[in-house]
Every structure is written in C-alpha cells, then in structure tokens.
Scaffold this motif. Sequence first.
Motif, PDB file in Angstrom:
ATOM      1  N   GLY A 285       3.643  70.522  19.977  1.00  0.00           N
ATOM      2  CA  GLY A 285       4.470  71.330  19.081  1.00  0.00           C
ATOM      3  C   GLY A 285       5.329  72.343  19.803  1.00  0.00           C
ATOM      4  N   GLY A 286       5.688  73.405  19.082  1.00  0.00           N
ATOM      5  CA  GLY A 286       6.618  74.401  19.586  1.00  0.00           C
ATOM      6  C   GLY A 286       6.099  75.248  20.717  1.00  0.00           C
ATOM      7  N   ILE A 287       4.780  75.263  20.965  1.00  0.00           N
ATOM      8  CA  ILE A 287       4.255  76.081  22.059  1.00  0.00           C
ATOM      9  C   ILE A 287       4.307  75.342  23.386  1.00  0.00           C
ATOM     10  CG2 ILE A 287       2.739  77.374  20.520  1.00  0.00           C
ATOM     11  CD1 ILE A 287       0.418  75.747  21.846  1.00  0.00           C
ATOM     12  N   GLY A 288       4.548  74.032  23.358  1.00  0.00           N
ATOM     13  CA  GLY A 288       4.551  73.245  24.577  1.00  0.00           C
ATOM     14  C   GLY A 288       5.860  73.359  25.332  1.00  0.00           C
ATOM     15  N   CYS A 289       5.791  73.211  26.651  1.00  0.00           N
ATOM     16  CA  CYS A 289       7.003  73.153  27.461  1.00  0.00           C
ATOM     17  C   CYS A 289       7.695  71.811  27.240  1.00  0.00           C
ATOM     18  CB  CYS A 289       6.652  73.317  28.938  1.00  0.00           C
ATOM     19  SG  CYS A 289       5.932  74.926  29.357  1.00  0.00           S
ATOM     20  N   PRO A 290       9.002  71.743  27.486  1.00  0.00           N
ATOM     21  CA  PRO A 290       9.724  70.483  27.274  1.00  0.00           C
ATOM     22  C   PRO A 290       9.319  69.416  28.283  1.00  0.00           C
ATOM     23  CG  PRO A 290      11.151  72.118  28.300  1.00  0.00           C
ATOM     24  CD  PRO A 290       9.886  72.833  27.915  1.00  0.00           C
ATOM     25  N   LEU A 291       9.620  68.167  27.940  1.00  0.00           N
ATOM     26  CA  LEU A 291       9.394  67.063  28.854  1.00  0.00           C
ATOM     27  C   LEU A 291      10.380  67.123  30.017  1.00  0.00           C
ATOM     28  CD1 LEU A 291       8.925  64.148  26.279  1.00  0.00           C
ATOM     29  CD2 LEU A 291       7.120  65.325  27.545  1.00  0.00           C
ATOM     30  N   TYR A 292      10.125  66.327  31.006  1.00  0.00           N
ATOM     31  CA  TYR A 292      10.984  66.241  32.190  1.00  0.00           C
ATOM     32  C   TYR A 292      12.378  65.740  31.794  1.00  0.00           C
ATOM     33  CZ  TYR A 292      12.672  64.386  36.686  1.00  0.00           C
ATOM     34  OH  TYR A 292      13.404  64.101  37.803  1.00  0.00           O
ATOM     35  N   VAL A 293      13.394  66.416  32.301  1.00  0.00           N
ATOM     36  CA  VAL A 293      14.782  66.001  32.106  1.00  0.00           C
ATOM     37  C   VAL A 293      15.343  65.635  33.474  1.00  0.00           C
ATOM     38  CG1 VAL A 293      17.077  66.651  31.306  1.00  0.00           C
ATOM     39  CG2 VAL A 293      15.055  67.540  30.132  1.00  0.00           C
ATOM     40  N   PRO A 294      15.610  64.351  33.726  1.00  0.00           N
ATOM     41  CA  PRO A 294      16.108  63.942  35.048  1.00  0.00           C
ATOM     42  C   PRO A 294      17.350  64.721  35.461  1.00  0.00           C
ATOM     43  CG  PRO A 294      15.537  62.020  33.725  1.00  0.00           C
ATOM     44  CD  PRO A 294      15.442  63.201  32.807  1.00  0.00           C
ATOM     45  N   GLY A 295      17.314  65.243  36.675  1.00  0.00           N
ATOM     46  CA  GLY A 295      18.447  65.974  37.213  1.00  0.00           C
ATOM     47  C   GLY A 295      18.530  67.416  36.773  1.00  0.00           C
ATOM     48  N   VAL A 296      17.664  67.812  35.849  1.00  0.00           N
ATOM     49  CA  VAL A 296      17.693  69.189  35.319  1.00  0.00           C
ATOM     50  C   VAL A 296      16.397  69.927  35.649  1.00  0.00           C
ATOM     51  CG1 VAL A 296      17.844  70.612  33.241  1.00  0.00           C
ATOM     52  CG2 VAL A 296      19.285  68.560  33.465  1.00  0.00           C
ATOM     53  N   THR A 297      15.245  69.301  35.371  1.00  0.00           N
ATOM     54  CA  THR A 297      13.952  69.932  35.608  1.00  0.00           C
ATOM     55  C   THR A 297      13.665  69.954  37.110  1.00  0.00           C
ATOM     56  OG1 THR A 297      13.184  68.998  33.510  1.00  0.00           O
ATOM     57  CG2 THR A 297      11.532  69.975  34.965  1.00  0.00           C
ATOM     58  N   MET A 298      13.426  71.140  37.643  1.00  0.00           N
ATOM     59  CA  MET A 298      13.238  71.302  39.092  1.00  0.00           C
ATOM     60  C   MET A 298      12.005  72.162  39.394  1.00  0.00           C
ATOM     61  SD  MET A 298      15.864  69.713  40.472  1.00  0.00           S
ATOM     62  CE  MET A 298      17.523  69.141  40.046  1.00  0.00           C
ATOM     63  N   ILE A 299      11.481  71.986  40.594  1.00  0.00           N
ATOM     64  CA  ILE A 299      10.423  72.862  41.084  1.00  0.00           C
ATOM     65  C   ILE A 299      11.075  74.084  41.712  1.00  0.00           C
ATOM     66  CG2 ILE A 299       8.445  73.092  42.623  1.00  0.00           C
ATOM     67  CD1 ILE A 299       8.157  70.072  42.610  1.00  0.00           C
ATOM     68  N   PRO A 300      10.750  75.283  41.261  1.00  0.00           N
ATOM     69  CA  PRO A 300      11.336  76.482  41.880  1.00  0.00           C
ATOM     70  C   PRO A 300      11.021  76.521  43.370  1.00  0.00           C
ATOM     71  CG  PRO A 300      10.206  77.042  39.833  1.00  0.00           C
ATOM     72  CD  PRO A 300       9.855  75.616  40.130  1.00  0.00           C
ATOM     73  N   PRO A 301      11.957  76.920  44.195  1.00  0.00           N
ATOM     74  CA  PRO A 301      11.758  76.879  45.655  1.00  0.00           C
ATOM     75  C   PRO A 301      10.631  77.769  46.156  1.00  0.00           C
ATOM     76  CG  PRO A 301      13.796  78.050  45.067  1.00  0.00           C
ATOM     77  CD  PRO A 301      13.304  77.389  43.814  1.00  0.00           C
ATOM     78  N   ASP A 302      10.284  78.816  45.408  1.00  0.00           N
ATOM     79  CA  ASP A 302       9.243  79.735  45.858  1.00  0.00           C
ATOM     80  C   ASP A 302       7.910  79.495  45.153  1.00  0.00           C
ATOM     81  OD1 ASP A 302      10.108  80.516  43.378  1.00  0.00           O
ATOM     82  OD2 ASP A 302      10.159  82.676  43.830  1.00  0.00           O
ATOM     83  N   SER A 303       7.722  78.312  44.597  1.00  0.00           N
ATOM     84  CA  SER A 303       6.526  78.043  43.799  1.00  0.00           C
ATOM     85  C   SER A 303       5.270  77.829  44.631  1.00  0.00           C
ATOM     86  CB  SER A 303       6.760  76.813  42.931  1.00  0.00           C
ATOM     87  OG  SER A 303       6.915  75.655  43.740  1.00  0.00           O
ATOM     88  N   GLY A 304       5.434  77.419  45.880  1.00  0.00           N
ATOM     89  CA  GLY A 304       4.278  77.141  46.725  1.00  0.00           C
ATOM     90  C   GLY A 304       3.557  75.851  46.370  1.00  0.00           C
ATOM     91  N   VAL A 305       4.204  74.971  45.619  1.00  0.00           N
ATOM     92  CA  VAL A 305       3.589  73.714  45.201  1.00  0.00           C
ATOM     93  C   VAL A 305       3.509  72.748  46.376  1.00  0.00           C
ATOM     94  CG1 VAL A 305       3.942  71.647  43.795  1.00  0.00           C
ATOM     95  CG2 VAL A 305       4.257  73.915  42.789  1.00  0.00           C
TER      96      VAL A 305
END
Length: 414
Positions: A285-305
């Motif tokens: 529902g509305g509390i969930g984050c959106p699904l992956y969007v190719p070319g848009v959804t990115m890992i932040p560079p400082d995430s440490g993942v």
Amino acid sequence: MKRNRSTRLIILAMLLLAACNGGRSSTPATTTSGIVHFVPNSHAFWSNPTNWTTTFGPAYADITLASSNFVPCRGGPFALCYYSGPSSGAEDLSCTLTADGKYANCQCFDIPYGVYFVDINAILNHAVYEKTIAQCGADGSLCATLNSAPVCANVNAGNLMPGSSVYSTFSFDCVPENGLGLTNCAQQPYAGCMTAPCFKTAQAGIVQCSCPVFDGPYQVGQNDQACTLGDGLTWSAAYAPPATPAPTPAVSADAYKMMSSADEREAAVPAAVPSPPACLPDAPGGIGCPLYVPGVTMIPPDSGVDCAKVCDEYHTCLQPKGAQAGFTCDATLCTDECNDRDLVSTACSGLAGCDISEIVKVETAADCSCCASQLCQCDPSAKTNKAISALNQQQRDRSIKPQCDINGTLCGTP
C-alpha cells in the motif's frame, strides 16, 4: 454376527481416530487451558497498574499514544486480527469470548511473510518489552527502520511466547479488500490481540489467536460499525487516546497507493494505525517504497552498500526445492494482495531464516521495494527463473499484475 461385530469395531476405530486427529486438523478448542498468554504467565501481574505500559491501561489494552509506538518489522509468519470480531463476512473472522470473559478466541488472517508492525506498548513478554524500550525508547521512535526493534527477532523466530510460534501484529496486507476506518466505542470489553499467541486451524489462511480482553473505551478499525456484537462476540480493537478522534473516511486501495507523502498517509489512516514518517521497503500500500524504475532508481554513492554481499544473500538463501528465496519473494511480495497469501507463502518460503540485512540496507538506502537484485545486478539460477515465471503467471491468474508486468524485471523464464 461376526461381520456386525467387525463393522462396529471399524466404526469405533474411525471415531477414535477422528477424535485424535481433531486436535491437529480442526479449529482449536474454545477454552484457553494450557495456553501461555503472557511472560510471566500471570494475568494478575499484567493487570497490576504498577506493570502497565501506559497510564491508560495494561499491555493487553493495546494502547497507542503516537505513531512511533508501532515499530516496523519484516519477516513472518504473523497474524492479522485488525478486522476480527463479527462472524459475518466472506470469511469467518469472529472473536468469541471465553466463559470467564478474560480472553477471546479470534479468527485472524494468516500472513506468511511481509512487513508488519508491533505496538511497543502491547508486547506481552515483559523481558522482550524491556529490551525493546531500552533500545527503541519508550515511544519506539529510535527504531524506525525495519527489524531494528528487538521484538521483531522474537516474532520472526517464533519464540515470543512458549507453546506458540505465530503472533498477532498489524500489517497493511489486506487494506485493498477490507479498507481502513474508525468507529469510536464507549467502555466495554474488547480483545487486545497485539502479540497474542496464535494457532493453525483447519481453514487455509486463517489462524486462531487467543487474545486477552480489556474493559475500556476503544476504536474499531472500520467505519460505522456496531460496537456491541452480541452472541458472545467482541471486537479485536485498540485504544488511541483521546477517546474520540475524528472518524476517518474509508480509504480505497487505489487511493491509498497514490499517496506519495507521509503527510497524506498520516491524514488517511485512522488512530491506532501506523503512519511511518518515510516509506518502508517491501511494505504494501501507500506506506511502501516504489518498485525499481530502470534508469531512475539508484544506490546513493555514500550508502556503504556491499553489492557482493547482497548477491551472496540472494544466492545462498534456498527454498526446500532449491529455488533462491530472495528472488522469488521479490517477484511476488511487493505486488501481493490479500487473496494470494498462499503464493507469498510459496515465494518467500525459507527467507525468514536467512540473513538479508544487506538486502534490506540497499533497499532502505535507495527507497525502493523488492529492488535489491536489480540495483546490484544479481542473477537468479535457472531453477529460480522457472519458479519466478510460474509465480508471475499465478498472480496474473488472480488478476494481480506482477512486478514483471510493471517494470520488466524479475520475469523469469518458463
């Protein structure tokens, strides 16, 4: 004569067998004998005002003073008793009072896996409650991320209460079918089901939870409901002071999914329902984050993942038949609805016992749901791809659009 005697013996044996099997395959008895409801298992301890978790009542009154009281967890299985009370409806979700009036046996949705919430004021294991408030603060505000609250581990491990392995929590899984709302009720007995012990029934997708009963004002999670049910029934409910918050208009599934901001979500949900300040990965529902969007959804560079660790978590967590559970669960979980709980059970089988901390970390950093494998470019095995393809088609057969049909990922191969 010998044939008649043999027939009688066979019938007697069948009756005895049915009696023996009844305890395993039928709905649990309406008594509460032998059920551990609390730790320590003393009604007097929990009813003593000295041990109340809020000034408004004991833990089993299910009191919420702030949205942060709901700590978010991911895992399962867990029960959803939010809609339980009446015996009418498409499924029997009745709450039947015991003869002494101290408990109610509530029929509740059995949710195999997903994001759920625990009211920090309603943890019925005192040691776990103390450990949780020590880490999260008395209001839960220090545990806003998934599984950061200690109680989550106990629910996921099935060891919150001796004698049971499934417990009642709250989730948004069945909002599309059942909605959200609010009815204020004056003081009378109601079932406080949060963290109550639950048991399997003969009905697929339903568990029976043995919920303590509290006598006080409360709110029902649907609009325009009769507070008095009669016929020995009571509501599974909670109380969010003050006693008369404004009724909330019923929220449709489509409208709820369109809410993009925390403010919109907070305005839409009634009292005694979580309203997280930010989106939660893999939540419905509305509390969930959106699904992956190719070319848009990115890992932040400082995430440490660490993407190597992410892929290792995907590749090493296996279902009994060898499919990789992280991939199959991602393909199904974030598009599931209340009518495909059995598919989620299959898709996410085995995942609760695996370490997915880095998967959760990358999804939290990128604010997306069921997206870690796409972000880190982790590839499923051939067996897993076949399982994903089958699950996708099963969702389509139930008029559910799988992630494959939304963003072209996690499609599998036949």
